[in-house]
Design a protein around this motif. Sequence first.
Motif, short mmCIF file in Angstrom:
data_model
loop_
_atom_site.label_atom_id
_atom_site.label_comp_id
_atom_site.label_asym_id
_atom_site.label_seq_id
_atom_site.Cartn_x
_atom_site.Cartn_y
_atom_site.Cartn_z
N SER A 1 0.83 -1.20 0.00
CA SER A 1 0.00 0.00 0.00
C SER A 1 0.87 1.26 0.00
O SER A 1 0.53 2.25 -0.65
CB SER A 1 -0.91 0.01 1.23
OG SER A 1 -1.79 -1.10 1.22
N CYS A 2 1.98 1.19 0.70
CA CYS A 2 2.88 2.35 0.78
C CYS A 2 3.74 2.51 -0.47
O CYS A 2 4.20 3.62 -0.77
CB CYS A 2 3.79 2.22 2.00
SG CYS A 2 2.94 2.35 3.59
N GLY B 1 6.15 9.65 -0.49
CA GLY B 1 6.83 9.53 0.80
C GLY B 1 6.32 10.52 1.84
O GLY B 1 6.23 10.19 3.03
N LYS B 2 5.96 11.74 1.41
CA LYS B 2 5.43 12.74 2.33
C LYS B 2 4.11 12.28 2.93
O LYS B 2 3.85 12.48 4.13
CB LYS B 2 5.24 14.07 1.59
CG LYS B 2 4.77 15.21 2.48
CD LYS B 2 4.41 16.43 1.66
CE LYS B 2 3.09 16.22 0.93
NZ LYS B 2 2.57 17.46 0.30
N SER C 1 1.06 10.20 7.58
CA SER C 1 0.19 9.15 8.14
C SER C 1 0.82 8.51 9.36
O SER C 1 0.14 8.24 10.36
CB SER C 1 -0.11 8.10 7.07
OG SER C 1 -0.72 8.66 5.94
N VAL C 2 2.13 8.26 9.30
CA VAL C 2 2.83 7.63 10.42
C VAL C 2 2.81 8.55 11.64
O VAL C 2 2.51 8.12 12.77
CB VAL C 2 4.28 7.30 10.03
CG1 VAL C 2 5.10 6.92 11.27
CG2 VAL C 2 4.31 6.16 9.02
N ILE C 3 3.11 9.83 11.43
CA ILE C 3 3.16 10.78 12.54
C ILE C 3 1.78 10.92 13.19
O ILE C 3 1.64 10.87 14.43
CB ILE C 3 3.67 12.15 12.07
CG1 ILE C 3 5.15 12.05 11.66
CG2 ILE C 3 3.50 13.21 13.15
CD1 ILE C 3 5.69 13.30 11.01
N LEU C 4 0.75 11.08 12.37
CA LEU C 4 -0.60 11.25 12.92
C LEU C 4 -1.08 9.97 13.62
O LEU C 4 -1.71 10.04 14.68
CB LEU C 4 -1.56 11.65 11.80
CG LEU C 4 -2.98 12.04 12.24
CD1 LEU C 4 -2.92 13.14 13.30
CD2 LEU C 4 -3.81 12.49 11.05
N VAL D 1 -6.85 8.80 3.29
CA VAL D 1 -7.27 10.22 3.30
C VAL D 1 -6.19 11.11 2.70
O VAL D 1 -6.47 11.93 1.81
CB VAL D 1 -7.59 10.67 4.75
CG1 VAL D 1 -7.90 12.17 4.77
CG2 VAL D 1 -8.76 9.88 5.31
N PHE D 2 -4.96 10.97 3.17
CA PHE D 2 -3.87 11.84 2.70
C PHE D 2 -3.55 11.57 1.22
O PHE D 2 -3.23 12.51 0.48
CB PHE D 2 -2.62 11.64 3.56
CG PHE D 2 -2.71 12.26 4.91
CD1 PHE D 2 -3.02 13.60 5.06
CD2 PHE D 2 -2.52 11.50 6.05
CE1 PHE D 2 -3.10 14.19 6.31
CE2 PHE D 2 -2.60 12.07 7.31
CZ PHE D 2 -2.90 13.42 7.46
#
Length: 240
Positions: free
Chosen positions: A114-115, A120-121, A126-129, A234-235
Amino acid sequence: MWSQPYRKDDVEGGELYPMMQESPALRWAFIRKIYVIISIQLLLTIAVAAIVVTVHPISLFFATTGAGLALYILLIIIPFIVLWPLYYYYQRHPVNYFLLAIFTLSLAFVVGLSCSYTNGKVILESVILTAAVVVSLTLYTFWAAKRGHDFNFLGPFLFGAVLVLMLFALIQILFPLGRISVMIYGCLASIIFCGYIVYDTDNLIKRYSYDEFIWAAVALYLDVINLFLSLLTVFRAADS
């Protein structure tokens, strides 16, 4: 055994919720064990996903070949298949850990794929949130439980919400409604899995028995992964 009276001087952090009947020290040890298992699962997921993303022939194989598509579908199905033997052997060592490893690795490949088709941004956001939300909701649930709040009532509502979400996804597959509908789907899924993090953490504090550590780890791990994938949706839709 678990209902023995406890002493305040041998309790880590005191009782987790009012009128606690079991030993808080034992429950804290159980909670630490669960979070160690989940941490290992997440580290393994990050490692596998990083390999899939950085080694481009892997994602190319899955995207351009029939065998890759078949393998991708198999990787999605494997976690559901593994849950059946895990249900019967969750107390048998080391079979339960072996099945848990297969479950985690298959989902890690799905996350990596999926990634691999994502900016990359977007992945970083997504990881931070996801990390911020998981930590915040976990701390909140422990705080609320200590003050007598109970989140068991969320179970039926969350189950119904997941059914609606699955039907939404099926409709989106059969009748694509565009970028806005994808963002709505991702936002709804994010809210639902935020609820599941609170619900499963509350169960971890109060309801899981000490033998059910595998199921507790699976539940919370799935909550984190699904929240990440929902935010990624979402992102990614917003970035396109």
